[in-house]
Design a protein around this motif. Structure first.
Motif, PDB file in Angstrom:
ATOM      1  N   VAL A 177       0.836  -1.032   0.079  1.00  0.00           N
ATOM      2  CA  VAL A 177       0.003  -0.034   0.079  1.00  0.00           C
ATOM      3  C   VAL A 177       1.023   1.120  -0.074  1.00  0.00           C
ATOM      4  O   VAL A 177       0.542   2.001  -0.393  1.00  0.00           O
ATOM      5  N   TYR A 178       2.080   1.416   0.943  1.00  0.00           N
ATOM      6  CA  TYR A 178       2.975   1.960   0.986  1.00  0.00           C
ATOM      7  C   TYR A 178       3.479   2.454  -0.659  1.00  0.00           C
ATOM      8  O   TYR A 178       3.760   3.646  -0.779  1.00  0.00           O
ATOM      9  N   LEU A 179       4.325   2.221  -1.294  1.00  0.00           N
ATOM     10  CA  LEU A 179       4.348   1.235  -2.291  1.00  0.00           C
ATOM     11  C   LEU A 179       3.933   2.284  -3.874  1.00  0.00           C
ATOM     12  O   LEU A 179       3.866   3.412  -4.380  1.00  0.00           O
ATOM     13  N   ALA A 180       2.550   1.883  -3.788  1.00  0.00           N
ATOM     14  CA  ALA A 180       1.396   2.132  -4.769  1.00  0.00           C
ATOM     15  C   ALA A 180       0.603   4.371  -4.280  1.00  0.00           C
ATOM     16  O   ALA A 180       0.982   4.764  -4.814  1.00  0.00           O
ATOM     17  N   LEU A 181       1.106   4.335  -2.818  1.00  0.00           N
ATOM     18  CA  LEU A 181       0.617   5.555  -2.478  1.00  0.00           C
ATOM     19  C   LEU A 181       1.228   6.227  -2.500  1.00  0.00           C
ATOM     20  O   LEU A 181       1.596   7.592  -3.189  1.00  0.00           O
ATOM     21  N   ALA A 182       2.775   6.167  -2.955  1.00  0.00           N
ATOM     22  CA  ALA A 182       4.428   6.385  -2.758  1.00  0.00           C
ATOM     23  C   ALA A 182       4.301   6.917  -4.705  1.00  0.00           C
ATOM     24  O   ALA A 182       4.714   8.213  -4.857  1.00  0.00           O
ATOM     25  N   LEU A 183       4.098   6.156  -4.882  1.00  0.00           N
ATOM     26  CA  LEU A 183       4.662   6.000  -6.976  1.00  0.00           C
ATOM     27  C   LEU A 183       3.146   7.233  -7.363  1.00  0.00           C
ATOM     28  O   LEU A 183       3.218   7.750  -8.128  1.00  0.00           O
ATOM     29  N   GLY A 184       2.017   6.855  -6.765  1.00  0.00           N
ATOM     30  CA  GLY A 184       0.833   7.618  -6.761  1.00  0.00           C
ATOM     31  C   GLY A 184       1.182   9.546  -7.318  1.00  0.00           C
ATOM     32  O   GLY A 184       0.490  10.089  -7.352  1.00  0.00           O
ATOM     33  N   SER A 185       1.027   9.495  -5.086  1.00  0.00           N
ATOM     34  CA  SER A 185       1.539  11.431  -5.699  1.00  0.00           C
ATOM     35  C   SER A 185       2.460  11.437  -6.531  1.00  0.00           C
ATOM     36  O   SER A 185       2.583  12.598  -6.039  1.00  0.00           O
ATOM     37  N   ARG A 186       3.550  10.737  -6.975  1.00  0.00           N
ATOM     38  CA  ARG A 186       4.121  11.460  -7.334  1.00  0.00           C
ATOM     39  C   ARG A 186       3.876  11.395  -8.846  1.00  0.00           C
ATOM     40  O   ARG A 186       4.061  12.803  -9.365  1.00  0.00           O
ATOM     41  N   LEU A 187       3.393  10.428  -9.488  1.00  0.00           N
ATOM     42  CA  LEU A 187       2.534  10.564 -10.484  1.00  0.00           C
ATOM     43  C   LEU A 187       1.076  12.278 -10.416  1.00  0.00           C
ATOM     44  O   LEU A 187       0.873  13.204 -11.372  1.00  0.00           O
ATOM     45  N   THR A 188       0.936  11.792  -9.643  1.00  0.00           N
ATOM     46  CA  THR A 188      -0.209  13.115  -9.380  1.00  0.00           C
ATOM     47  C   THR A 188       0.452  14.704  -8.739  1.00  0.00           C
ATOM     48  O   THR A 188      -0.190  15.150  -9.329  1.00  0.00           O
ATOM     49  N   PHE A 189       1.616  14.626  -8.137  1.00  0.00           N
ATOM     50  CA  PHE A 189       1.824  16.053  -7.430  1.00  0.00           C
ATOM     51  C   PHE A 189       3.006  16.792  -8.214  1.00  0.00           C
ATOM     52  O   PHE A 189       3.388  18.021  -8.153  1.00  0.00           O
ATOM     53  N   SER A 190       3.733  15.529  -8.562  1.00  0.00           N
ATOM     54  CA  SER A 190       5.049  16.179  -9.017  1.00  0.00           C
ATOM     55  C   SER A 190       5.232  16.850 -10.063  1.00  0.00           C
ATOM     56  O   SER A 190       4.432  16.711 -11.411  1.00  0.00           O
ATOM     57  N   ASP A 191       6.345  18.191 -10.016  1.00  0.00           N
ATOM     58  CA  ASP A 191       6.205  18.363 -11.483  1.00  0.00           C
ATOM     59  C   ASP A 191       8.104  18.076 -11.296  1.00  0.00           C
ATOM     60  O   ASP A 191       8.913  19.192 -10.625  1.00  0.00           O
ATOM     61  N   TYR A 192       7.605  16.938 -12.441  1.00  0.00           N
ATOM     62  CA  TYR A 192       9.028  16.999 -13.067  1.00  0.00           C
ATOM     63  C   TYR A 192      10.182  17.608 -13.465  1.00  0.00           C
ATOM     64  O   TYR A 192      11.286  17.775 -13.913  1.00  0.00           O
ATOM     65  N   ALA A 193       9.515  18.910 -13.912  1.00  0.00           N
ATOM     66  CA  ALA A 193      10.552  19.578 -14.576  1.00  0.00           C
ATOM     67  C   ALA A 193      11.252  20.614 -13.236  1.00  0.00           C
ATOM     68  O   ALA A 193      12.758  20.772 -13.270  1.00  0.00           O
ATOM     69  N   LEU A 194      10.847  20.158 -12.376  1.00  0.00           N
ATOM     70  CA  LEU A 194      11.360  21.051 -10.691  1.00  0.00           C
ATOM     71  C   LEU A 194      12.384  19.110 -10.383  1.00  0.00           C
ATOM     72  O   LEU A 194      13.272  19.116 -10.657  1.00  0.00           O
ATOM     73  N   ALA A 195      11.299  19.358  -8.985  1.00  0.00           N
ATOM     74  CA  ALA A 195      11.903  17.510  -8.355  1.00  0.00           C
ATOM     75  C   ALA A 195      10.530  17.417  -8.445  1.00  0.00           C
ATOM     76  O   ALA A 195      10.025  17.185  -7.530  1.00  0.00           O
ATOM     77  N   PRO A 196      10.917  16.099  -8.985  1.00  0.00           N
ATOM     78  CA  PRO A 196       9.563  14.431  -7.845  1.00  0.00           C
ATOM     79  C   PRO A 196       9.885  14.433  -6.490  1.00  0.00           C
ATOM     80  O   PRO A 196      11.239  15.098  -5.808  1.00  0.00           O
ATOM     81  N   ARG A 197       8.438  14.225  -6.537  1.00  0.00           N
ATOM     82  CA  ARG A 197       8.647  13.528  -4.831  1.00  0.00           C
ATOM     83  C   ARG A 197       9.129  12.422  -5.419  1.00  0.00           C
ATOM     84  O   ARG A 197       9.591  11.757  -5.758  1.00  0.00           O
ATOM     85  N   PRO A 198       9.987  12.496  -3.531  1.00  0.00           N
ATOM     86  CA  PRO A 198      10.865  10.991  -3.356  1.00  0.00           C
ATOM     87  C   PRO A 198       9.899   9.869  -3.374  1.00  0.00           C
ATOM     88  O   PRO A 198       9.022  10.439  -2.857  1.00  0.00           O
ATOM     89  N   LEU A 199      11.191   8.591  -3.012  1.00  0.00           N
ATOM     90  CA  LEU A 199      10.115   6.898  -3.055  1.00  0.00           C
ATOM     91  C   LEU A 199       9.219   7.059  -1.745  1.00  0.00           C
ATOM     92  O   LEU A 199       9.138   6.306  -1.018  1.00  0.00           O
ATOM     93  N   TRP A 200      10.808   8.017  -1.167  1.00  0.00           N
ATOM     94  CA  TRP A 200      10.815   8.344   0.247  1.00  0.00           C
ATOM     95  C   TRP A 200      10.290   8.858   1.261  1.00  0.00           C
ATOM     96  O   TRP A 200      10.382  10.149   0.938  1.00  0.00           O
ATOM     97  N   GLN A 201       8.844   8.748   1.557  1.00  0.00           N
ATOM     98  CA  GLN A 201       7.989   9.899   2.658  1.00  0.00           C
ATOM     99  C   GLN A 201       7.816   8.946   3.974  1.00  0.00           C
ATOM    100  O   GLN A 201       7.173   8.412   3.784  1.00  0.00           O
ATOM    101  N   PRO A 202       9.089   9.600   4.956  1.00  0.00           N
ATOM    102  CA  PRO A 202       7.918   9.130   6.378  1.00  0.00           C
ATOM    103  C   PRO A 202       6.675   9.482   6.250  1.00  0.00           C
ATOM    104  O   PRO A 202       5.822   8.315   7.186  1.00  0.00           O
ATOM    105  N   GLU A 203       6.659  10.839   6.261  1.00  0.00           N
ATOM    106  CA  GLU A 203       5.370  11.008   6.712  1.00  0.00           C
ATOM    107  C   GLU A 203       4.036   9.902   6.276  1.00  0.00           C
ATOM    108  O   GLU A 203       2.859   9.075   7.140  1.00  0.00           O
ATOM    109  N   LEU A 204       4.145   9.590   5.450  1.00  0.00           N
ATOM    110  CA  LEU A 204       3.035   8.322   4.091  1.00  0.00           C
ATOM    111  C   LEU A 204       3.158   7.220   5.023  1.00  0.00           C
ATOM    112  O   LEU A 204       2.614   6.198   4.796  1.00  0.00           O
TER     113      LEU A 204
END
Length: 616
Positions: A32-59
Motif C-alpha cells: 500500500v505504501y509503494l502504491a501511494l508513494a508512486l501515485g503521489s509522484r504521478l499526481t503532484f510532482s512537477d518533473y521539470a523541478l523535482a519529483p517527490r522522493p519515493l521514501w516519504q516518512p510521513e506517508l
C-alpha cells in the motif's frame, strides 16, 4: 493419539499462524505504501523541478498506523467476538438450527444419540448439535473456544444420506478436533483473516467516497484501489495459510475417528459418498470457514485446498480403495459394517494408562456410552432430553443422603420451579437410590446440554438453586463439589481466568490437591499418606512435600487451587493428571466418588477424561 502432544502441536500451529499473519501484514503495508508513494509522484510532482522522493516518512507512518491499525482492529475484534459462544455464532451464521434434545424426529434422534455416545466416551458434556437444513452436501464441523463450549454441526445431506456407522465416523472425526485443540486454532485463524478482509472492504468504501470529487481525490482513489488489490492478495495468502494449517490436522482427525470407533468402514464410507454426492456448502459465508469443515466446502485448486485430496484420505483409511469404481458404489448403496469385537481393548487400571486415555477415547469407551444409553429406562433418558426433566434430574442428584434435609430441599425446588419439577425430582431421587452410582456422572452429562438450551436467566436460576440444595445440610460432599464445578463450567463458562502464579504457589496448590485426592478414598490416615507419597513421586515439580492431614477444603479454596493449576502449561498438567490418578488409584480400588472427583480435576485442567475402566 496423545492428547497433551496434540494440545502442544495446536499451540505451536497457533504461533506459526500468527508469524505468517504478521509477515502478510508487513507485506500488505509495504505494498500500500509503494502504491501511494508512486501515485503521489504521478499526481503532484512537477518533473521539470523535482519529483517527490519515493521514501516519504510521513506517508509510511500513516500507512503503518492506518493499514496496520485497520487489520489489527478487524482481527482482534473478530477474535474477541468469537471468544464467547464462538461455536454457536458460527453455526448460526452458516444457517444452522439448534436441534432440541427432546426431538422426536428419527434422524435427529439418531444424531443426538451418536453425539451422546461420543461425549460419554470422551468424558465431556455432550455439546449442542446444529443442523444446516439448507445444505444437501455431506459435511460437518465442530467449533468453540474451549472444549466445554464446543458445538457440533452437520448438514442435512449428512443426516439423510449417511448410515449410522458413517455418521458415527464423521462425529468421531469432529470430536477429535474438539479434543485436540483444533477448534481454538480454527477460531483464531478465522479472526486473523477477518482483518485482511476488512482491508478490502475499506478500500471499496474509499473508492466510492472519492468518486466524483475534484482532482485532489486521486490519491484517495489510488489508495482505495491499492487496498482492494492488496486485500485480495492478502486473502490469497490467507487461503494458503489455511491450507497449510488444516491439511495435516484432517489426516490426524481421520485416524482418530478410526481409533475411536474401531470401524474404518464408517468414516471411509462417508468420504466415499462425498466423492459421489459432494460436500459443497452453498452458504455465502462458507468460504470464510472452509478450514473448519469435515470435507472441502467449495472447489479449490490443489494449492489452496483446505483439505487433502479425497482419494488420499480414503486410501489412508482403506488401502484397498479403488477410486475409479468406488464412488458409484458408495452412492448406490448404504454401507454398514459392524465394529470388530472390543475384547482385549480394556486398559489396565493404572495411572499411566489413565493419562494415555485423556482426550483419547477407545472403542471400549464408545461401547460404554452406547451400552449406558441402552440400559437407561426410557423415561429417564427422555427426561434428560427435556428442560423440565433435566432440571429435575440435576436436583435429584444433589439431594442430601441424609433424609432429614430433604423436605427443605424439596421446598426450595418447588418454590423455584413449581410442583411438576418437584414431583419429578422426588421420583428421580427414588430411582437413583437403587441405581448404580457409576451412572450418576454420565446422567448428569446428558442433562447438561439440555440445560444449555435455557435462557441465560433460567440457567442462572438452575445454578442458584443447585447452590442452595448443596448448602442445605451445611456441608459440601466431594460429589456435590464435582456437580457444582461442572454445572458452573458449562452453564456459566465465562468466569475470569486466573493469571499464572508463582512456582511457590503452584507447589503449595499441588501439595493441597494431592493431599485431598489421597484422602478421598481412604478412611485410614496412614493409607492416605502412602497414596500421597506415591503421587508426589510423579508430581510435575520438586517438593518439599508435606501430607496435609486436613480432610476438608472449602469449595472456594478448591476452586482457587484448580484455577491456578489450570493456568499451567501442557507438560505440567500432564504430570499433574498422572499424579492425581496415582493418588486415587493407589489402593487399586476406585469408588464412584473418587472417579467423579478425578473427572472434575481433569475438567478444571481442560483435560477430558473418559470413563474409568475396570480390568477384565
Amino acid at each position: 493419539m496423545d492428547f497433551f502432544q496434540a494440545q502442544d502441536n495446536a499451540r505451536r500451529s497457533s504461533r506459526l499462524l500468527v508469524f505468517w499473519f504478521l509477515v502478510a501484514v508487513v507485506g500488505i503495508i509495504a505494498a500500500v505504501y509503494l502504491a501511494l508513494a508512486l501515485g503521489s509522484r504521478l499526481t503532484f510532482s512537477d518533473y521539470a523541478l523535482a519529483p517527490r522522493p519515493l521514501w516519504q516518512p510521513e506517508l509510511f507512518v500513516a500507512c503503518v498506523l492506518g493499514v496496520g491499525g485497520l487489520i489489527l482492529f478487524g482481527s482482534l475484534f473478530k477474535i474477541w467476538a468469537l471468544s464467547r459462544n464462538g461455536g454457536v455464532k458460527i453455526a448460526e451464521e452458516l444457517g444452522g438450527r439448534l436441534v432440541s434434545r427432546s426431538t422426536s424426529d428419527r434422524l435427529e434422534r439418531r444424531l443426538i444419540n451418536v453425539v451422546d455416545e461420543m461425549a460419554i466416551a470422551s468424558g465431556i458434556a455432550a455439546p449442542p448439535v446444529y443442523i444446516l437444513d439448507a445444505e444437501q452436501g455431506i459435511n460437518a464441523f465442530a467449533a468453540g473456544a474451549r472444549i466445554s463450549e464446543g458445538v457440533v454441526a452437520v448438514t442435512r445431506g449428512a443426516l439423510e444420506k449417511l448410515s449410522r456407522d458413517e455418521l458415527q465416523g464423521v462425529v468421531a472425526h469432529e470430536f477429535s478436533h474438539i479434543l485436540n485443540g483444533d477448534m481454538r486454532l480454527n477460531l483464531r485463524l478465522l479472526g486473523l483473516l477477518n482483518g485482511i478482509l476488512l482491508l478490502t472492504l475499506a478500500g471499496r468504501v474509499m473508492m466510492r467516497s472519492a468518486r466524483g470529487s475534484d482532482r485532489s481525490a486521486g490519491p484517495i482513489i489510488i489508495a482505495g484501489i491499492a487496498m482492494v488489490l492488496v486485500g485480495y492478495i492478502g486473502v490469497l495468502c490467507g487461503k494458503i495459510i489455511k491450507a497449510g494449517v488444516s491439511r495435516q490436522r484432517e489426516y490426524l482427525a481421520d485416524a482418530a475417528a478410526v481409533q475411536f470407533t474401531r470401524n474404518p468402514s464408517g468414516i471411509a464410507g462417508a468420504l466415499k459418498k462425498i466423492g459421489g454426492i459432494g460436500s459443497t456448502i452453498e452458504h455465502p459465508k462458507a468460504e470464510e470457514a472452509s478450514h473448519m469443515f469435515f470435507g472441502s466446502s467449495a472447489s479449490f485448486s490443489r494449492l489452496l485446498a483446505t483439505h487433502p485430496p479425497l482419494g488420499q484420505r480414503i486410501k489412508r483409511i482403506d488401502p484397498s480403495f479403488d477410486e475409479q469404481t468406488a464412488v458409484a458404489q458408495a452412492v448406490a448403496t448404504e454401507s454398514f459394517s459392524a465394529p470388530e469385537s472390543n475384547e482385549g481393548l480394556v486398559r489396565g487400571f493404572s495411572p499411566h494408562h489413565f493419562v494415555e486415555a485423556v482426550g483419547d477415547p477407545q472403542p471400549t469407551h464408545v461401547a460404554i456410552g452406547h451400552d449406558l444409553l441402552a440400559s437407561l429406562p426410557q423415561h429417564i433418558l427422555a427426561a434428560a432430553h427435556q428442560t423440565g426433566g433435566a432440571r429435575a434430574l440435576v436436583f435429584a442428584l444433589l439431594l442430601s443422603p441424609d433424609t432429614k434435609f430433604r423436605p427443605e430441599q424439596m421446598d426450595e425446588v418447588g418454590k423455584q420451579f413449581g410442583m411438576p419439577v418437584r414431583e419429578q425430582t422426588e421420583a428421580f431421587a427414588q430411582w437413583l437410590s437403587d441405581a448404580d452410582p457409576l451412572v450418576r456422572l454420565p446422567l448428569f452429562d446428558l442433562a447438561l446440554p439440555t440445560l444449555v438450551e435455557l435462557s441465560p436467566e433460567a440457567r442462572a436460576q438452575v445454578v442458584e438453586t443447585a447452590e442452595r440444595l448443596i448448602k442445605a445440610d451445611g456441608r459440601t460432599s466431594l460429589f456435590e463439589y464435582v456437580m457444582r464445578r461442572l454445572l458452573s463450567d458449562v452453564l456459566e463458562p465465562h468466569r475470569k481466568r486466573t493469571a499464572r502464579v508463582s512456582l511457590r504457589t503452584l507447589q503449595s496448590d499441588t501439595n493441597a490437591l494431592l493431599s485431598l485426592l489421597a484422602h478421598a478414598g481412604q478412611e485410614d490416615g496412614d493409607h492416605a499418606a502412602a497414596a500421597f507419597d506415591a503421587a508426589v513421586v510423579v508430581a510435575p515439580m520438586d517438593g518439599p512435600w508435606e501430607f496435609d492431614r486436613k480432610r476438608r477444603f472449602s469449595a472456594r479454596e478448591l476452586d482457587r487451587i484448580l484455577d491456578h493449576l489450570a493456568a499451567t502449561g501442557t507438560p505440567f498438567r500432564r504430570k499433574l493428571v498422572e499424579a492425581a490418578a496415582t493418588a486415587v488409584m493407589h489402593d487399586g480400588n476406585v469408588t464412584a466418588s473418587e472417579a467423579e472427583l478425578l473427572r472434575a480435576v481433569c475438567q478444571a485442567l481442560d483435560c477430558p477424561a473418559p470413563p474409568l475402566l475396570q480390568p477384565r
